[in-house]
Design a protein around this motif. Structure first.
Motif, PDB file in Angstrom:
ATOM      1  N   THR A   3      45.884 -38.159 -22.484  1.00 55.42           N
ATOM      2  CA  THR A   3      47.122 -38.073 -21.709  1.00 55.42           C
ATOM      3  C   THR A   3      48.285 -38.392 -22.633  1.00 55.42           C
ATOM      4  OG1 THR A   3      46.848 -40.375 -20.995  1.00 55.42           O
ATOM      5  CG2 THR A   3      46.086 -38.686 -19.487  1.00 55.42           C
ATOM      6  N   VAL A   4      49.375 -37.683 -22.424  1.00 55.57           N
ATOM      7  CA  VAL A   4      50.576 -37.885 -23.235  1.00 55.57           C
ATOM      8  C   VAL A   4      51.212 -39.216 -22.850  1.00 55.57           C
ATOM      9  CG1 VAL A   4      52.885 -36.987 -23.751  1.00 55.57           C
ATOM     10  CG2 VAL A   4      50.959 -35.409 -23.477  1.00 55.57           C
ATOM     11  N   ILE A   5      51.627 -39.969 -23.848  1.00 53.22           N
ATOM     12  CA  ILE A   5      52.326 -41.232 -23.621  1.00 53.22           C
ATOM     13  C   ILE A   5      53.817 -40.923 -23.495  1.00 53.22           C
ATOM     14  CG2 ILE A   5      52.893 -43.506 -24.567  1.00 53.22           C
ATOM     15  CD1 ILE A   5      50.188 -43.352 -26.078  1.00 53.22           C
ATOM     16  N   GLN A   6      54.391 -41.332 -22.385  1.00 55.37           N
ATOM     17  CA  GLN A   6      55.800 -41.065 -22.106  1.00 55.37           C
ATOM     18  C   GLN A   6      56.686 -42.174 -22.694  1.00 55.37           C
ATOM     19  OE1 GLN A   6      56.587 -38.140 -20.589  1.00 55.37           O
ATOM     20  NE2 GLN A   6      54.402 -37.729 -20.483  1.00 55.37           N
ATOM     21  N   ASN A   7      57.978 -41.918 -22.734  1.00 58.67           N
ATOM     22  CA  ASN A   7      59.005 -42.889 -23.111  1.00 58.67           C
ATOM     23  C   ASN A   7      58.877 -43.402 -24.542  1.00 58.67           C
ATOM     24  OD1 ASN A   7      60.123 -42.741 -20.470  1.00 58.67           O
ATOM     25  ND2 ASN A   7      58.514 -44.122 -19.768  1.00 58.67           N
ATOM     26  N   LEU A   8      58.474 -42.517 -25.439  1.00 53.76           N
ATOM     27  CA  LEU A   8      58.465 -42.838 -26.865  1.00 53.76           C
ATOM     28  C   LEU A   8      59.726 -42.254 -27.493  1.00 53.76           C
ATOM     29  CD1 LEU A   8      54.753 -41.973 -27.746  1.00 53.76           C
ATOM     30  CD2 LEU A   8      55.749 -44.255 -27.543  1.00 53.76           C
ATOM     31  N   PRO A   9      60.132 -42.753 -28.660  1.00 46.44           N
ATOM     32  CA  PRO A   9      61.250 -42.101 -29.361  1.00 46.44           C
ATOM     33  C   PRO A   9      60.945 -40.612 -29.538  1.00 46.44           C
ATOM     34  CG  PRO A   9      60.727 -44.197 -30.388  1.00 46.44           C
ATOM     35  CD  PRO A   9      59.651 -43.940 -29.363  1.00 46.44           C
ATOM     36  N   ASP A  10      61.978 -39.789 -29.544  1.00 46.80           N
ATOM     37  CA  ASP A  10      61.808 -38.329 -29.575  1.00 46.80           C
ATOM     38  C   ASP A  10      60.962 -37.821 -30.738  1.00 46.80           C
ATOM     39  OD1 ASP A  10      63.260 -38.024 -27.273  1.00 46.80           O
ATOM     40  OD2 ASP A  10      65.116 -37.456 -28.282  1.00 46.80           O
ATOM     41  N   HIS A  11      61.014 -38.498 -31.880  1.00 47.99           N
ATOM     42  CA  HIS A  11      60.297 -37.998 -33.063  1.00 47.99           C
ATOM     43  C   HIS A  11      58.832 -38.446 -33.106  1.00 47.99           C
ATOM     44  CE1 HIS A  11      61.334 -42.017 -34.503  1.00 47.99           C
ATOM     45  NE2 HIS A  11      60.387 -41.864 -35.407  1.00 47.99           N
ATOM     46  N   ILE A  12      58.368 -39.132 -32.049  1.00 47.51           N
ATOM     47  CA  ILE A  12      56.983 -39.607 -31.986  1.00 47.51           C
ATOM     48  C   ILE A  12      56.246 -38.887 -30.861  1.00 47.51           C
ATOM     49  CG2 ILE A  12      55.465 -41.584 -31.590  1.00 47.51           C
ATOM     50  CD1 ILE A  12      57.744 -43.389 -32.596  1.00 47.51           C
ATOM     51  N   PHE A  13      55.058 -38.374 -31.182  1.00 44.93           N
ATOM     52  CA  PHE A  13      54.172 -37.818 -30.155  1.00 44.93           C
ATOM     53  C   PHE A  13      52.986 -38.758 -30.035  1.00 44.93           C
ATOM     54  CE2 PHE A  13      50.466 -35.175 -28.981  1.00 44.93           C
ATOM     55  CZ  PHE A  13      50.888 -34.843 -27.700  1.00 44.93           C
ATOM     56  N   GLY A  14      52.693 -39.186 -28.814  1.00 42.34           N
ATOM     57  CA  GLY A  14      51.596 -40.111 -28.604  1.00 42.34           C
ATOM     58  C   GLY A  14      50.679 -39.680 -27.482  1.00 42.34           C
ATOM     59  N   VAL A  15      49.385 -39.975 -27.670  1.00 41.97           N
ATOM     60  CA  VAL A  15      48.397 -39.722 -26.632  1.00 41.97           C
ATOM     61  C   VAL A  15      47.508 -40.947 -26.457  1.00 41.97           C
ATOM     62  CG1 VAL A  15      48.329 -37.206 -26.907  1.00 41.97           C
ATOM     63  CG2 VAL A  15      46.757 -38.626 -28.216  1.00 41.97           C
ATOM     64  N   ARG A  16      46.999 -41.068 -25.250  1.00 38.03           N
ATOM     65  CA  ARG A  16      46.048 -42.120 -24.901  1.00 38.03           C
ATOM     66  C   ARG A  16      44.707 -41.438 -24.648  1.00 38.03           C
ATOM     67  NH1 ARG A  16      47.382 -47.013 -23.307  1.00 38.03           N
ATOM     68  NH2 ARG A  16      49.508 -46.337 -22.925  1.00 38.03           N
ATOM     69  N   ALA A  17      43.664 -41.903 -25.341  1.00 44.91           N
ATOM     70  CA  ALA A  17      42.319 -41.361 -25.166  1.00 44.91           C
ATOM     71  C   ALA A  17      41.490 -42.326 -24.320  1.00 44.91           C
ATOM     72  CB  ALA A  17      41.656 -41.165 -26.523  1.00 44.91           C
ATOM     73  N   SER A  18      40.897 -41.798 -23.245  1.00 46.62           N
ATOM     74  CA  SER A  18      40.036 -42.612 -22.396  1.00 46.62           C
ATOM     75  C   SER A  18      38.873 -41.756 -21.929  1.00 46.62           C
ATOM     76  CB  SER A  18      40.821 -43.162 -21.199  1.00 46.62           C
ATOM     77  OG  SER A  18      41.347 -42.108 -20.428  1.00 46.62           O
ATOM     78  N   GLY A  19      37.757 -42.398 -21.627  1.00 50.78           N
ATOM     79  CA  GLY A  19      36.588 -41.648 -21.175  1.00 50.78           C
ATOM     80  C   GLY A  19      36.123 -40.654 -22.219  1.00 50.78           C
ATOM     81  N   GLU A  20      35.619 -39.517 -21.759  1.00 49.39           N
ATOM     82  CA  GLU A  20      35.166 -38.472 -22.680  1.00 49.39           C
ATOM     83  C   GLU A  20      36.350 -37.609 -23.110  1.00 49.39           C
ATOM     84  OE1 GLU A  20      31.347 -35.741 -22.728  1.00 49.39           O
ATOM     85  OE2 GLU A  20      32.872 -34.896 -21.395  1.00 49.39           O
ATOM     86  N   VAL A  21      36.432 -37.336 -24.391  1.00 49.69           N
ATOM     87  CA  VAL A  21      37.483 -36.482 -24.940  1.00 49.69           C
ATOM     88  C   VAL A  21      36.820 -35.194 -25.417  1.00 49.69           C
ATOM     89  CG1 VAL A  21      39.302 -36.269 -26.660  1.00 49.69           C
ATOM     90  CG2 VAL A  21      38.846 -38.499 -25.607  1.00 49.69           C
ATOM     91  N   THR A  22      37.298 -34.069 -24.884  1.00 43.61           N
ATOM     92  CA  THR A  22      36.687 -32.766 -25.169  1.00 43.61           C
ATOM     93  C   THR A  22      37.613 -31.886 -25.998  1.00 43.61           C
ATOM     94  OG1 THR A  22      37.604 -31.671 -23.223  1.00 43.61           O
ATOM     95  CG2 THR A  22      35.516 -32.883 -22.924  1.00 43.61           C
ATOM     96  N   LYS A  23      37.062 -30.754 -26.431  1.00 43.23           N
ATOM     97  CA  LYS A  23      37.878 -29.805 -27.194  1.00 43.23           C
ATOM     98  C   LYS A  23      39.030 -29.289 -26.340  1.00 43.23           C
ATOM     99  CE  LYS A  23      35.477 -25.481 -26.371  1.00 43.23           C
ATOM    100  NZ  LYS A  23      34.843 -24.320 -26.936  1.00 43.23           N
ATOM    101  N   ASP A  24      38.826 -29.160 -25.027  1.00 45.28           N
ATOM    102  CA  ASP A  24      39.906 -28.705 -24.149  1.00 45.28           C
ATOM    103  C   ASP A  24      41.058 -29.715 -24.125  1.00 45.28           C
ATOM    104  OD1 ASP A  24      38.683 -26.318 -23.539  1.00 45.28           O
ATOM    105  OD2 ASP A  24      37.773 -27.071 -21.690  1.00 45.28           O
ATOM    106  N   ASP A  25      40.727 -31.010 -24.175  1.00 46.91           N
ATOM    107  CA  ASP A  25      41.770 -32.031 -24.242  1.00 46.91           C
ATOM    108  C   ASP A  25      42.621 -31.832 -25.499  1.00 46.91           C
ATOM    109  OD1 ASP A  25      41.095 -33.579 -21.911  1.00 46.91           O
ATOM    110  OD2 ASP A  25      39.426 -34.445 -23.041  1.00 46.91           O
ATOM    111  N   LEU A  26      41.954 -31.574 -26.598  1.00 53.93           N
ATOM    112  CA  LEU A  26      42.698 -31.389 -27.835  1.00 53.93           C
ATOM    113  C   LEU A  26      43.490 -30.084 -27.819  1.00 53.93           C
ATOM    114  CD1 LEU A  26      40.499 -33.621 -28.639  1.00 53.93           C
ATOM    115  CD2 LEU A  26      41.285 -33.042 -30.915  1.00 53.93           C
ATOM    116  N   LYS A  27      42.873 -29.005 -27.302  1.00 57.74           N
ATOM    117  CA  LYS A  27      43.552 -27.712 -27.250  1.00 57.74           C
ATOM    118  C   LYS A  27      44.734 -27.716 -26.285  1.00 57.74           C
ATOM    119  CE  LYS A  27      40.936 -23.895 -27.404  1.00 57.74           C
ATOM    120  NZ  LYS A  27      39.815 -22.978 -27.115  1.00 57.74           N
ATOM    121  N   ASN A  28      44.616 -28.444 -25.177  1.00 60.98           N
ATOM    122  CA  ASN A  28      45.636 -28.395 -24.131  1.00 60.98           C
ATOM    123  C   ASN A  28      46.654 -29.523 -24.189  1.00 60.98           C
ATOM    124  OD1 ASN A  28      44.384 -26.101 -23.043  1.00 60.98           O
ATOM    125  ND2 ASN A  28      43.006 -27.347 -21.829  1.00 60.98           N
ATOM    126  N   VAL A  29      46.340 -30.608 -24.884  1.00 59.82           N
ATOM    127  CA  VAL A  29      47.246 -31.754 -24.942  1.00 59.82           C
ATOM    128  C   VAL A  29      47.693 -32.037 -26.377  1.00 59.82           C
ATOM    129  CG1 VAL A  29      47.517 -34.222 -24.428  1.00 59.82           C
ATOM    130  CG2 VAL A  29      46.199 -32.766 -22.873  1.00 59.82           C
TER     131      VAL A  29
END
Length: 122
Positions: A3-29
């Protein structure tokens, strides 16, 4: 799941990984987020909050992760991996020596320190 982490500085992209992480998670997020950041800033400041064991990443997810890393190899500036998994944290610190940007591991209770570190452009 990523899931994308909100409210970060504009030049930072962040994600939170929980449970099972699949190729679709990487392709879509992950990949679209990195692509967007790379297009806007020509550099990547990336935050990964790892709340799942790395064994919960499927083989397809690892392949997509490798694709993302190679595709944007020269754009990486800083990568912060936030986890309580000591082996991952140590690997991240060592990875900094072979990657074009800086990589640093942080414990989960140091999330704000990771964001602060990423906030300083190099």
């Amino acid at each position: 799941m990523l899931t994308v982490i909100q409210n970060l500085p504009d030049h930072i992209f962040g994600v939170r990984a929980s449970g099972e992480v699949t190729k679709d998670d990487l392709k879509n997020v992950l990949l679209p987020g990195l692509e967007s950041l790379s297009e806007r800033y020509k550099e990547i400041y990336y935050l990964l909050v790892l709340e799942t064991d790395v064994q919960n990443f499927t083989a397809g997810a690892w392949i997509q992760d490798l694709v993302a890393g190679i595709k944007h190899f020269t754009d990486w500036k800083k990568m912060a991996i936030v986890t309580d998994q000591k082996a991952v944290e140590k690997f991240t610190d060592i990875f900094s020596y072979v990657s074009p940007g800086e990589a640093k591991g942080f414990e989960l209770n140091d999330l704000q320190a990771a964001i602060d570190w990423l906030s300083i452009k190099s």
